[in-house]
Design an enzyme around this catalytic site. Sequence first.
Site, mmCIF file in Angstrom:
data_model
loop_
_atom_site.group_PDB
_atom_site.id
_atom_site.type_symbol
_atom_site.label_atom_id
_atom_site.label_comp_id
_atom_site.label_asym_id
_atom_site.label_seq_id
_atom_site.Cartn_x
_atom_site.Cartn_y
_atom_site.Cartn_z
ATOM 1 N N HIS A 2 84.802 84.139 -88.334
ATOM 2 C CA HIS A 2 85.322 84.312 -87.741
ATOM 3 C C HIS A 2 86.968 85.769 -87.707
ATOM 4 O O HIS A 2 86.755 85.989 -87.464
ATOM 5 C CB HIS A 2 86.402 83.348 -87.721
ATOM 6 C CG HIS A 2 87.371 82.695 -87.130
ATOM 7 N ND1 HIS A 2 87.241 81.622 -85.882
ATOM 8 C CD2 HIS A 2 88.547 83.063 -87.148
ATOM 9 C CE1 HIS A 2 88.738 81.865 -85.518
ATOM 10 N NE2 HIS A 2 89.115 82.647 -86.556
ATOM 11 N N GLU A 3 87.169 85.705 -88.888
ATOM 12 C CA GLU A 3 88.383 86.592 -89.054
ATOM 13 C C GLU A 3 88.151 87.885 -88.842
ATOM 14 O O GLU A 3 88.527 89.269 -88.562
ATOM 15 C CB GLU A 3 88.681 86.976 -90.687
ATOM 16 C CG GLU A 3 89.830 85.239 -91.188
ATOM 17 C CD GLU A 3 90.606 84.911 -89.839
ATOM 18 O OE1 GLU A 3 90.702 85.995 -89.456
ATOM 19 O OE2 GLU A 3 91.340 83.854 -90.446
ATOM 20 N N HIS A 62 88.396 89.287 -85.322
ATOM 21 C CA HIS A 62 89.374 89.095 -84.894
ATOM 22 C C HIS A 62 89.392 90.585 -85.197
ATOM 23 O O HIS A 62 90.303 91.462 -84.044
ATOM 24 C CB HIS A 62 90.582 88.577 -85.299
ATOM 25 C CG HIS A 62 90.745 86.871 -84.908
ATOM 26 N ND1 HIS A 62 90.561 86.904 -83.222
ATOM 27 C CD2 HIS A 62 90.840 86.210 -85.772
ATOM 28 C CE1 HIS A 62 90.808 84.963 -83.935
ATOM 29 N NE2 HIS A 62 91.334 84.443 -84.935
ATOM 30 N N GLU A 81 90.214 82.170 -80.266
ATOM 31 C CA GLU A 81 89.573 81.882 -81.231
ATOM 32 C C GLU A 81 88.607 80.948 -81.132
ATOM 33 O O GLU A 81 87.828 81.516 -82.147
ATOM 34 C CB GLU A 81 90.931 80.445 -81.891
ATOM 35 C CG GLU A 81 92.167 80.420 -81.992
ATOM 36 C CD GLU A 81 92.582 81.467 -83.369
ATOM 37 O OE1 GLU A 81 91.680 81.148 -84.061
ATOM 38 O OE2 GLU A 81 93.360 82.609 -83.509
#
Lengths: 339, 190
Positions: free
Chosen positions: A160-161, A164, A244
């Site tokens: 997930h990071e 980003h 998100e």
Amino acid sequence: MTQRHADFRELESRNRNQTAALVIVFIVLFCALGLGLDFVIGAVRLRDGHLVGFPFLTIAALIIGSVQSLISYYGGAALVLASAHARQLMPDSPKHQMVLNVVQEMALASRMPAPHAYVIDDPAPNAFATGRDPQHSVICVTQGLVDEMDREELQGVLGHEMAHIRDYDIRTMTMIAVLVGGVAMLADFFMRWSFYGGFGARNDRDDDGRGEAGLIIAIVVFVLAILAPLFSQLIAMAVSRQREYLADASSVEFTRNPRALLRALEHIARIESPLANASRGIAHLFIVNPLESVGDNEEGFFDNLLSTHPPLSRRIRRLHELLGEPGNRAISGENSGQR
Amino acid sequence: MGSWIIIGIIVAAALYVIFAYNSLVRMRNSVENSWRQIDVQLKRRHDLIPNLVEAVKGYMQFERDTLTQVVEARNRAVEAPNQAARLQAENQLTAGLGRLFALMENYPQLKSDQNVLQLQEQLTTTENQIAFARQAYNDAVLELNNRIETFPSNMIANHFGFHPADYFKAPSEDQALPKVDLSLGTPRAS
């Protein structure tokens, strides 16, 4: 798949544009504040529909705003890490070594350079990414995340990071944190100054000057007090919780394993503890909202409008849907022993 | 007026050719880089295996066969004369390591040996990184091939001699165990 790659380039350019817009809005707001003050102290005035005088506070505001924008671009990551009390993650324990290894794994999976790893000494499981581009990126985890998560869950969170980072969300989010945090800091500074009588103390013998200076400070504080919530509103809108969801989807793309992030989010939802060192200014960077206990995820109208994060239950439900499972078990609470 | 339109079209076409050519080169480099990433990890695996075998040998007296197989597959991969033989040996190595890791679950003494645990973590992440690097390689190949084969970039690709790259195809047994997860303590079915 090509569609997906096209998508992330689109996200990247949207983030570049958004950051540019953010900086412009920020500097314009700052200059407006300076001009207002110029009027108050009489440095400029209107005569026959023309501005006369030298707007030195406006120019000062322009310089301060520009410098602060540059700082937020080049030093944003360092400031965010400092305010979260993060330190570099060292391979000093088997679990830390594993986190460093998983960072490498997810960097490979996302075809991005490996980010630096940092850790916050806090038992609440959480994580965020910061930096200005993939070549200058940092992933920061809490000790709670390190202790609680197994390898698969870590892959989900760090994936997930990495999303980003790849999508340049980190640049937008970090600059928002520093610029908005800067306004809050300035408000604090002026508030304290007027409170302890910064001007007043110096102009003790000059009663007139004191009154005038006091008025200016009162106005500055007043304006900043109005601006600060406006700015946090701006964050909530700019951050767009859509990011998100997109990062969740990309995490699954990297791990090829929807279960990884799903298990991590469910695990975090079970623990629900807020983070000690998370200020409002950097809350939007984290994978789950560090300010509120994540358990109460009522999807009210105002929550949606003002929150920087989508409800955890909804993210969990989306991942369930990705797995082709009935997605309602996480919110209806009938989640015992279905696995 | 008319001539300006024609000049405009020519300039736009030239810009497109430059853009398409550059992005093809970037994608081809990305494919090559992804392939090198796989090599780096395979090399690391070759370096780690003798250490692990040495460390567990004393504990696993009765698994001599598996240990020997792993070492032999490793040596074949290092000394392979060509790409095909090497690929085959690497796949046998992956399968052998999977068996070894599963067997190690039967020896609780291993869990208290720091050296073994450390080597195990290094090999686990190497196995994962091999899998992720292959996945990233295939992603890069897909991106390049799509660009080479779709209109209008295919004309530029043909003219400048870009060729579609080959996908990495995992053997069926390899696909069954793409990611090793020892921390969960669940031996995989291999």
